[in-house]
Design an enzyme around this catalytic site. Structure first.
Site, short mmCIF file in Angstrom:
data_model
loop_
_atom_site.label_atom_id
_atom_site.label_comp_id
_atom_site.label_asym_id
_atom_site.label_seq_id
_atom_site.Cartn_x
_atom_site.Cartn_y
_atom_site.Cartn_z
N MET A 30 42.54 53.62 33.11
CA MET A 30 43.63 53.71 34.10
C MET A 30 43.62 55.05 34.84
O MET A 30 43.81 55.10 36.06
CB MET A 30 44.98 53.51 33.41
CG MET A 30 46.14 53.40 34.37
SD MET A 30 47.72 53.26 33.55
CE MET A 30 47.63 51.62 32.85
N LYS A 77 46.85 46.58 59.99
CA LYS A 77 47.60 45.87 58.93
C LYS A 77 47.35 46.55 57.58
O LYS A 77 46.44 47.37 57.45
CB LYS A 77 47.15 44.42 58.90
CG LYS A 77 45.66 44.24 58.59
CD LYS A 77 45.14 42.86 58.94
CE LYS A 77 43.67 42.72 58.60
NZ LYS A 77 43.09 41.48 59.14
N ARG A 133 41.99 28.65 58.91
CA ARG A 133 43.06 29.38 58.24
C ARG A 133 44.26 29.26 59.17
O ARG A 133 45.00 28.30 59.07
CB ARG A 133 42.61 30.83 57.98
CG ARG A 133 43.42 31.55 56.94
CD ARG A 133 42.87 32.95 56.65
NE ARG A 133 42.80 33.78 57.84
CZ ARG A 133 42.38 35.05 57.85
NH1 ARG A 133 41.99 35.63 56.72
NH2 ARG A 133 42.36 35.75 58.96
N TYR A 170 36.54 52.67 26.27
CA TYR A 170 37.09 51.42 25.70
C TYR A 170 35.96 50.42 25.47
O TYR A 170 35.08 50.24 26.32
CB TYR A 170 38.10 50.80 26.66
CG TYR A 170 39.44 51.51 26.69
CD1 TYR A 170 40.24 51.60 25.54
CD2 TYR A 170 39.91 52.08 27.86
CE1 TYR A 170 41.46 52.24 25.57
CE2 TYR A 170 41.13 52.72 27.90
CZ TYR A 170 41.91 52.80 26.76
OH TYR A 170 43.12 53.43 26.80
C1 LIG Z 1 41.93 41.80 59.90
C2 LIG Z 1 41.64 41.12 61.18
C3 LIG Z 1 40.81 41.71 62.16
C4 LIG Z 1 40.04 42.99 61.91
O1 LIG Z 1 38.92 42.68 61.10
P1 LIG Z 1 37.83 43.79 60.70
O2 LIG Z 1 36.78 43.02 59.99
O3 LIG Z 1 38.53 44.75 59.81
O4 LIG Z 1 37.37 44.42 61.96
C5 LIG Z 1 40.70 41.09 63.39
N1 LIG Z 1 41.34 39.93 63.65
C6 LIG Z 1 42.12 39.31 62.73
C7 LIG Z 1 42.78 38.02 63.08
C8 LIG Z 1 42.28 39.87 61.47
O5 LIG Z 1 43.04 39.25 60.55
#
Ligand SMILES: *Cc1c(COP(=O)(O)O)cnc(C)c1O
Length: 360
Positions: A303, A35, A130, A255
């Site tokens: 930046m 993802k 969640r 800055y």
């Molecule tokens: C992002 C995610 C993972 C992977 O998690 P990592 O900590 O990057 O290994 C696995 N399962 C779900 C449901 C996730 O959202």
């Protein structure tokens, strides 16, 4: 031409990390989590480097469609699933496997005809609160999906651990118990563990594991590095020095004039900043590598530039390469100095940073 801020991607580290993950959980099938543009590394590039995995997971439908349009053939789970019938039909059209995480999904799936064909994952909320159906909703959701003619059986199950990286925390054992008791008379494939889950918890290494961060060579544990887990960083974030000057003790840098030279200082400027995804909150003292030597970031991150104290590196010259994280400088360490996590640093690399692939 020397590149300013760029990310060097060691694609040979990807199969290395995958092999390491397989060694930890030799009996598990792998659903590689790619993802968020493969944690900033490039979705298609990483999917291709992971051609040996059993399945991929993405967060969103659009990411799954992008993979299919690039010719990726493996199974693809869509972790956030769909919100209406139209999105469900896109899953069917592109052969994507939505995660069913709420009773309203079951209702939409029940509206499919027997001519349609859909693989789903059913997610149980074992305590993260969640996504996932609640334990009290689980039996009826499972039974209803079993009666759907369009749905491939048996329906695989998943859950997600909220705190797998905290080894002392009791919640993981509670989540594992909750999952086991919901499934007590169901025989199907299951998936529980993210990277911290399968690295730290034997009982979470079931039929499928879902590695994300570990694939990219990074540890999910705040007090360890990928190297401690036998992993190799895929991304090395680099730039170069564009200026060096000598300042007097008492001169203020950057800055806000936050950092005052405590001694006569040889100050270097590297061409990288928060516009590239270097964390703005990295504190003075954050390590940076110049010609293999560790120097300290000083003053505020801007930046397009950061300032470095090069007083102890008389040999360093304009044009020298600097490493912000990756090979030789664990990203976990940079994350600590910036009060963030490596995940956010990797995902935060911006589009102007050129990706340079290497197979070493
Ligand atoms: C992002 C995610 C993972 C992977 O998690 P990592 O900590 O990057 O290994 C696995 N399962 C779900 C449901 C996730 O959202």
């Amino acid at each position: 031409m020397l590149l300013s801020a760029y990310a060097e991607l060691d694609l040979a580290a990807v199969p290395h990390n995958l092999a390491r993950i397989r060694a930890v959980a030799p009996n598990a099938k792998i659903m590689a989590v790619i993802k968020a543009n493969a944690y900033g590394h490039g979705l298609i590039r990483i999917a291709k480097a992971l051609s040996g995995v059993d399945a991929f997971a993405v967060a969103r439908l659009g990411e799954g469609i992008t993979l299919r349009e690039a010719g990726i053939r493996q199974r693809i789970a869509v972790l956030q699933g769909f919100i209406d019938r139209e999105e469900l039909e896109l899953h069917i059209r592109f052969g994507l496997e939505p995660v069913i995480h709420s009773p309203f999904h079951v209702e939409i799936v029940e509206g499919l005809s027997s001519a349609e064909f859909l693989s789903v994952w059913l997610k149980l909320d074992t305590g993260m609160h969640r996504l996932g159906v609640l334990p009290e909703e689980f039996t009826s959701c499972y039974a209803r999906l079993q009666r759907c003619p369009a749905v491939r059986q048996p329906i695989p199950m998943m859950t997600h651990l909220a705190n797998a990286d905290a080894l002392q925390d009791l919640i993981t054992a509670k989540q594992l118990d909750c999952f086991k008791s919901a499934l007590h008379n169901i025989r199907t494939e299951c998936s529980i563990a993210n990277s911290a889950g399968f690295l730290a918890w034997d009982a979470a290494r079931v039929e499928w594991i879902r590695p994300g961060i570990a694939l990219y060579g990074v540890s999910p544990f705040s007090d360890r590095t990928g190297l401690d887990e036998g992993l190799q960083p895929v991304m090395t974030f680099r730039s170069r020095l564009i200026s060096i000057k000598n300042l007097k003790a008492g001169d203020a840098v950057g800055y806000g004039g936050d950092w005052i030279c405590p001694r006569p200082t040889r100050l270097g400027i590297a061409s990288v900043g928060y516009g590239d995804g270097y964390p703005r909150h990295a504190r003075s003292g954050t390590p940076v590598l110049v010609r293999g030597q560790r120097v300290c970031l000083v003053g505020r991150v801007s930046m397009d530039m950061i300032s470095l104290d090069l007083t102890d590196c008389p040999d360093v010259r304009v044009g020298d390469e600097v490493t912000l994280w990756g090979k030789g400088l664990p990203i976990e360490e940079i994350a600590r100095h910036a009060s963030t996590i490596p995940y956010a640093l990797l995902c935060g690399i911006t589009p102007r940073v050129k990706m340079v692939e290497r197979w070493e």
